[in-house]
Design a protein around this motif. Structure first.
Motif, PDB file in Angstrom:
ATOM      1  N   ARG A   1     -33.656  58.306 -61.371  1.00 30.22           N
ATOM      2  CA  ARG A   1     -33.929  59.056 -60.137  1.00 30.22           C
ATOM      3  C   ARG A   1     -34.744  58.226 -59.148  1.00 30.22           C
TER       4      ARG A   1
ATOM      5  N   ALA B   1     -33.417  56.856 -55.260  1.00 29.29           N
ATOM      6  CA  ALA B   1     -34.182  57.289 -54.084  1.00 29.29           C
ATOM      7  C   ALA B   1     -34.290  58.801 -54.011  1.00 29.29           C
ATOM      8  N   THR B   2     -34.366  59.463 -55.178  1.00 28.63           N
ATOM      9  CA  THR B   2     -34.571  60.908 -55.176  1.00 28.63           C
ATOM     10  C   THR B   2     -35.802  61.289 -55.992  1.00 28.63           C
ATOM     11  N   SER B   3     -36.680  60.323 -56.254  1.00 27.60           N
ATOM     12  CA  SER B   3     -37.941  60.619 -56.919  1.00 27.60           C
ATOM     13  C   SER B   3     -38.969  59.603 -56.442  1.00 27.60           C
ATOM     14  N   ARG B   4     -40.186  60.087 -56.212  1.00 34.73           N
ATOM     15  CA  ARG B   4     -41.234  59.173 -55.749  1.00 34.73           C
ATOM     16  C   ARG B   4     -41.959  58.586 -56.941  1.00 34.73           C
TER      17      ARG B   4
ATOM     18  N   PRO C   1     -32.405  57.380 -47.186  1.00 33.85           N
ATOM     19  CA  PRO C   1     -31.002  57.541 -46.781  1.00 33.85           C
ATOM     20  C   PRO C   1     -30.230  56.221 -46.757  1.00 33.85           C
TER      21      PRO C   1
ATOM     22  N   ARG D   1     -29.539  55.255 -50.367  1.00 36.87           N
ATOM     23  CA  ARG D   1     -28.538  56.157 -50.971  1.00 36.87           C
ATOM     24  C   ARG D   1     -27.136  55.912 -50.424  1.00 36.87           C
TER      25      ARG D   1
ATOM     26  N   LEU E   1     -37.261  65.629 -53.920  1.00 33.30           N
ATOM     27  CA  LEU E   1     -37.881  64.371 -54.356  1.00 33.30           C
ATOM     28  C   LEU E   1     -38.892  64.667 -55.454  1.00 33.30           C
ATOM     29  N   LYS E   2     -38.398  64.950 -56.644  1.00 28.50           N
ATOM     30  CA  LYS E   2     -39.308  65.356 -57.729  1.00 28.50           C
ATOM     31  C   LYS E   2     -40.257  64.233 -58.126  1.00 28.50           C
TER      32      LYS E   2
END
Lengths: 308, 245
Positions: free
Chosen positions: A49, A53-56, A74, A77, B244-245
């Motif tokens: 993840r 680029a969908t988790s910090r 973006p 992704r 953004l988990k």
């Protein structure tokens, strides 16, 4: 190593007190098929993840195609194709509509996406199901559609999180065949799996993860060579007797692993060792000589089996 | 939403039509026989409640098209996570949901408004701004609901509370069927915070010339605007953080 698409250093992700990913380093080269192998909860999906680029991340650095995914989500992704662990297709839409709408999310022209949809229906062997609603598809078909969907934008990197978990053997083999073709076409693959055979089939190089850390890194063959022997002799004496004979077996072989139901003995020549055991008047109920696998590597590295 | 055209049309017309007939005509006769038009500011009872029903159509439509898609996207079918795997961001997804909700609201409101004109309850000349006002109320409530639902984890609990303990009192205590001032003062605050009351009051002004001060016009408009802006801001933050988990 050729051009590096992904570089991670000290990558860390914490959820409260729990550390899911604990300071890992890795690189993925262009055209490579890179695997993250480990049991459930090892931190593979979290790592995926962060790459997607969908988790910090909590700490460390990561660069994907030269960009930081947190600052340029973006843009990063736009170059990725993501196959999540659980299919999240729009079940109310048809197979073709799922591909088309997803393609349009990338800002691609209608004409391009329409052409791409036809190619991908062929690739996923779903041409006949084109106008069927997704909810009517089998598990294997949904999985192939999810992979096809991830390919709609012609991504530089295809990320697959547990691609064949929950599929029957036939569906798995069809999927492996499709993934192998992508690999031949030069698509960079990143795969997480807890299946040894899958990692051996699909990955050029892999990291073994456990409890958020990388335990080892290399090609499947290198890892087996380094952390296991050429062959493994598996013997079963019955659950009570296994413990009794283990000390005797240890004298015949440098490395043995006692599992609840069997004893694994790591040697170069399994048949020869079995003969020695029989010569000592120890007669196992069953015995099996096999090649070492990544399962043995994992057992060696962590003292635990992969699937518990 | 394209898959639900039939049901949306039915709901848009059917539900408020039932209220219009049952309450507007049925109870309207009782009201008129007993107090004439003195309790409804000089207009027939059905004329008095029509703007409220128009506002209600807008608000409930907006709620349907924000609450359920957001629950589906984050929880039931998790489609937002798929969308977010593309260059699309959380606030863009929220905006998409919001625009889709507005399309549904516009459709429902205009259909119902045409119905009201056909029934002779409103006239085109007097009420042409009424559907716009209703839509604005729908937009404000939709934005607010989207912001709230984006933070909901336990959906079954939330939906029960929303339906039984929030929506029903809002409907009953927002000056829908009688002027809000008929209620004891301690119940009136329900109306003051209700987007339905503010939308209804504006709707009455813009459909039959209901008397209202310039200050109150401004207050109604500002309250709805505040809900709209706050809802969108909250939704943007929550969509981003939840994805953004």
């Amino acid at each position: 190593m050729s051009e590096s698409l992904i570089t991670a250093r000290g990558l860390t992700k914490k959820y409260g007190d729990f550390t899911a990913v604990d300071g890992i380093d890795f690189d993925v080269a262009k055209g490579e098929s890179f695997g993250l192998l480990g049991p459930n909860g090892a931190g593979k999906s979290t790592t995926m993840r962060i790459i997607a680029a969908t988790s910090r991340r909590t700490a460390g650095t990561i660069s994907i195609l030269g960009r930081d995914p947190e600052e340029h989500g973006p843009q990063v992704r736009a170059h990725l194709g993501v196959v999540p662990q659980q299919d999240n297709l729009d079940t109310e839409l048809t197979v073709a509509e799922n591909l088309y709408i997803y393609g349009r999310y990338f800002g691609l022209s209608k004409k391009f996406v329409k052409g791409r949809v036809d190619e991908l229906l062929a690739f996923a062997q779903l041409e006949e199901k084109k106008d069927v609603k997704v909810e009517a598809l089998s598990g294997g078909m949904k999985r192939r559609l999810t992979i096809a969907r991830a390919l709609v934008s012609e991504p530089d990197i295809l990320m697959l999180d547990e691609p064949t978990t929950g599929l029957d053997p036939q569906a798995r083999h069809i999927l492996w065949d499709r993934l192998f073709r992508l690999k031949e076409d030069g698509v960079t693959l990143i795969i997480t799996t807890h299946f040894m055979d899958e990692a051996e089939q699909l990955c050029d190089r892999l990291v073994v993860m456990d409890k958020g850390k990388i335990m080892a890194e290399g090609s499947p063959a290198e890892l087996i060579k380094k952390y296991a022997t050429r062959e493994v002799l598996e013997v079963r004496f019955g659950s009570d007797k296994n413990r009794e004979v283990a000390p005797i077996l240890h004298k015949l072989c440098d490395r043995i692993e006692e599992l609840p139901d069997r004893i694994l003995m790591y040697v170069e020549d399994g048949e020869a060792l079995l003969e020695e055991i029989v010569a000592k008047k120890l007669h196992p109920n069953t015995s099996l000589v096999r090649r070492s696998s990544l399962e043995d590597v994992f057992l060696r590295l962590t003292g635990r089996s992969l699937i518990e | 939403m394209s898959k639900w055209k039939g049901i949306i049309t039915l709901v848009a017309v059917g539900n408020p039509l039932f209220y219009l007939v049952a309450i507007g005509i049925g109870i309207g006769v009782l009201v008129t026989e007993n107090s004439g038009t003195s309790g409804t500011g000089g207009v027939e009872y059905i004329v008095f409640i029509a703007p409220a029903l128009l506002a209600n159509t807008a608000l409930l439509g907006a709620m349907d098209e924000t609450v359920f898609p957001v629950m589906e996207g984050f929880k039931w079918r998790k489609m937002f996570y798929a969308t977010n795997s593309t260059p699309i961001t959380g606030p863009q997804i929220a905006l998409g949901v919001f625009i889709a909700a507005l399309v549904r609201v516009a459709f429902s409101v205009f259909l119902y408004w045409i119905f009201l004109i056909a029934f002779g309850v409103m006239t085109f000349q007097d009420s042409w701004l009424a559907p716009i006002v209703a839509m604005y109320g729908g937009a404000a409530f939709g934005a607010l609901m989207m912001g709230i639902v984006a933070g909901v984890q336990k959906d079954d609990y939330f939906l029960t509370v929303l339906g039984r303990l929030i929506i029903t009192p809002l409907f009953l205590f927002s000056g829908t069927f009688f002027p809000l001032t008929n209620m004891p003062i301690f119940l009136q605050p329900i109306g003051w915070i209700s987007p339905l009351w503010h939308t209804t009051e504006l709707g009455r002004y813009f459909s039959y010339g209901y008397e209202i001060s310039g200050l109150m016009l401004l207050v109604h408009f500002l309250v709805l605007t505040a809900m709209l802006v706050a809802g969108i801001k909250i939704a943007n933050v929550r969509f981003t953080n939840r994805l953004l988990k």
